[in-house]
Motif scaffolding. Sequence first.
Motif, PDB file in Angstrom:
ATOM      1  N   TRP A  52       0.875  -1.119  -0.022  1.00  0.00           N
ATOM      2  CA  TRP A  52      -0.075   0.014   0.093  1.00  0.00           C
ATOM      3  C   TRP A  52       0.844   1.203  -0.042  1.00  0.00           C
ATOM      4  O   TRP A  52       0.602   2.178  -0.830  1.00  0.00           O
ATOM      5  CB  TRP A  52      -0.961   0.146   1.235  1.00  0.00           C
ATOM      6  CG  TRP A  52      -1.823   1.099   1.300  1.00  0.00           C
ATOM      7  CD1 TRP A  52      -3.169   1.351   0.918  1.00  0.00           C
ATOM      8  CD2 TRP A  52      -1.652   2.337   2.408  1.00  0.00           C
ATOM      9  NE1 TRP A  52      -3.487   2.647   1.042  1.00  0.00           N
ATOM     10  CE2 TRP A  52      -2.533   3.274   2.052  1.00  0.00           C
ATOM     11  CE3 TRP A  52      -0.621   2.634   3.116  1.00  0.00           C
ATOM     12  CZ2 TRP A  52      -2.795   4.539   2.556  1.00  0.00           C
ATOM     13  CZ3 TRP A  52      -0.567   3.804   3.600  1.00  0.00           C
ATOM     14  CH2 TRP A  52      -1.687   4.593   3.465  1.00  0.00           C
ATOM     15  N   LEU A  53       2.064   1.467   0.820  1.00  0.00           N
ATOM     16  CA  LEU A  53       2.929   2.540   1.076  1.00  0.00           C
ATOM     17  C   LEU A  53       3.672   2.907  -0.380  1.00  0.00           C
ATOM     18  O   LEU A  53       3.985   3.882  -0.561  1.00  0.00           O
ATOM     19  CB  LEU A  53       3.933   2.006   1.915  1.00  0.00           C
ATOM     20  CG  LEU A  53       3.483   2.204   3.500  1.00  0.00           C
ATOM     21  CD1 LEU A  53       4.341   1.882   4.420  1.00  0.00           C
ATOM     22  CD2 LEU A  53       2.936   3.857   3.473  1.00  0.00           C
ATOM     23  N   ALA A  54       3.842   1.822  -1.192  1.00  0.00           N
ATOM     24  CA  ALA A  54       4.479   1.852  -2.413  1.00  0.00           C
ATOM     25  C   ALA A  54       3.552   2.594  -3.579  1.00  0.00           C
ATOM     26  O   ALA A  54       4.019   3.203  -4.461  1.00  0.00           O
ATOM     27  CB  ALA A  54       4.873   0.758  -3.168  1.00  0.00           C
ATOM     28  N   GLY A  55       2.244   2.631  -3.332  1.00  0.00           N
ATOM     29  CA  GLY A  55       1.176   3.507  -4.072  1.00  0.00           C
ATOM     30  C   GLY A  55       0.646   2.267  -4.911  1.00  0.00           C
ATOM     31  O   GLY A  55       1.387   1.696  -5.988  1.00  0.00           O
TER      32      GLY A  55
ATOM     33  N   SER B 275      -4.625  -1.355  -7.113  1.00  0.00           N
ATOM     34  CA  SER B 275      -4.879  -2.699  -7.433  1.00  0.00           C
ATOM     35  C   SER B 275      -5.642  -3.257  -6.212  1.00  0.00           C
ATOM     36  O   SER B 275      -4.774  -2.993  -5.240  1.00  0.00           O
ATOM     37  CB  SER B 275      -3.504  -3.715  -7.407  1.00  0.00           C
ATOM     38  OG  SER B 275      -3.961  -4.978  -7.691  1.00  0.00           O
ATOM     39  N   GLY B 276      -6.435  -3.927  -6.021  1.00  0.00           N
ATOM     40  CA  GLY B 276      -7.148  -4.601  -5.046  1.00  0.00           C
ATOM     41  C   GLY B 276      -7.964  -3.628  -4.210  1.00  0.00           C
ATOM     42  O   GLY B 276      -8.500  -4.039  -3.179  1.00  0.00           O
TER      43      GLY B 276
ATOM     44  N   VAL C  32       3.891  -4.741 -10.593  1.00  0.00           N
ATOM     45  CA  VAL C  32       4.404  -3.530 -10.009  1.00  0.00           C
ATOM     46  C   VAL C  32       3.521  -2.482  -9.582  1.00  0.00           C
ATOM     47  O   VAL C  32       2.535  -2.389 -10.122  1.00  0.00           O
ATOM     48  CB  VAL C  32       5.344  -3.020 -11.104  1.00  0.00           C
ATOM     49  CG1 VAL C  32       6.347  -1.999 -10.480  1.00  0.00           C
ATOM     50  CG2 VAL C  32       6.474  -4.288 -11.549  1.00  0.00           C
ATOM     51  N   PRO C  33       3.613  -2.190  -8.284  1.00  0.00           N
ATOM     52  CA  PRO C  33       2.771  -0.968  -7.667  1.00  0.00           C
ATOM     53  C   PRO C  33       2.669   0.262  -8.536  1.00  0.00           C
ATOM     54  O   PRO C  33       3.910   0.393  -9.014  1.00  0.00           O
ATOM     55  CB  PRO C  33       3.263  -0.683  -6.366  1.00  0.00           C
ATOM     56  CG  PRO C  33       3.969  -2.076  -5.955  1.00  0.00           C
ATOM     57  CD  PRO C  33       4.522  -2.570  -7.447  1.00  0.00           C
TER      58      PRO C  33
END
Length: 334
Positions: free
Chosen positions: A183-186, A189-190, A309-310
Motif C-alpha cells: 500500500w505504501l508503494a502506491g 490494485s485490489g 508492479v505497484p
Amino acid sequence: MLLKSSSLKLAGLLAAIILMLLLMCASVIFGYTDTNLQMAIDAFTNNNGSNEHIIIQMVRLPRALIASVVGASLAIAGVLMQTLTKNPLASPGILGINAGAGFAVVVAITLFSIDSTQGFNALAFLGAAVAAISVYVIGSVGHGGLTPMKLTLAGAAMAAMFSSFTQGLLVLNDALLDQVLFWLAGSVSGRKLETLVSVLPYIGVGWLGSLMISGKMNILAMGEDVAKGLGLNTGFIKIAIGVLVILLAGGSVAVAGPIGFVGIVVPHITRSIVGIDHRWVIPMAGVLGAILLLAADIAARYLLMPSEVPVGVMTAIIGTPFFIFIARKGFNAR
C-alpha cells in the motif's frame, strides 16, 4: 505554449478527455486474465457470472475509476502547490504531505487495528493536514521567510521523518508488513469501489473549489504585492489552497496510498500545452493526471507479469528523470 487560442485549448481538452476514456476502457480490458471489448460489454449488459465478468466488474472497473480520480486529484494538487509556493518542485509527494497521510493510516492499521473506511479517511486527512502545516511553518522560519528552497528542504525533511516513523511502526507488526508495504508503494490494485465512494465527496469539493478559485490564482501568480494591490485577499486564498490540497492529497492517499511524481510532472506538461491561465491549467491537469496514472497502471500489469508492479513504482520511473530535469533547469512555477 502549444495551444494559443481558446478554441484550440477547448479542442485539446476534449481530445484529452477522449484519450482518458479510451485508457479507462483499456484498463478494464487488459490484464493477466485474457478479456476483450465484447466481454467487457457483456459483463455489464448480460452478466453470466463467469470469472472474466466478475473480474471486469469487481476488479478492473474500480481500478480504472480509482486511477482516474487519484491521478486527477494529485495533478490538481500539484498545480495548487506550485502556484502557492512559487516552487517548480512542489507536489504532495515532495513536500511530505503524502508521507504524513500515509503515516497516519499506518498508525491506524498497526497500533489501533482500524480497518474501517471512515477511520482511514479521517486519519489520512489529519496526517496530510499536520504535514502541510508543519512544512509551511518550518519553511517560514528564519531570515527571508518562506522561499522555494527552504520549502523544498522542509518538505524533504518532513517526508523523511514520516517515512522513518512509518518503517519503525512496521517493525512492530510483522503480520501486516507485506500488506502495508504494498500500500505504501502506491497501488490502485485490489482497492474496493466503496473506498473511492467514501472519499469522493471530499475530492469533489477539492476539484470544484480549485476551479472556483482558478481566476484568483492567476492574480496570485503575479506576486503577492501585485495581488494585494488588485484587491485580492491573499491570506484567504492561501488558506483555501491549503485546504484544497489537504482534501485532494488526503483523499488520494486514503484510497491508493502515497503515489509520487504525478503532482510534479503533470503541471509542467500542462503549462507547456495551455499556458499559465489556471482556468485552463486546472481542468487540463486533472485530465492529464488521470491519463498518466491510467497509463502507468496498465504498464505496471505487464512489466513483470504474472506479478504486478505497484503503480507508484511506475510513476517514479516516469517522474524521476523529469524531476532531475526541472531541478537542473530551475524552471519557475507559474
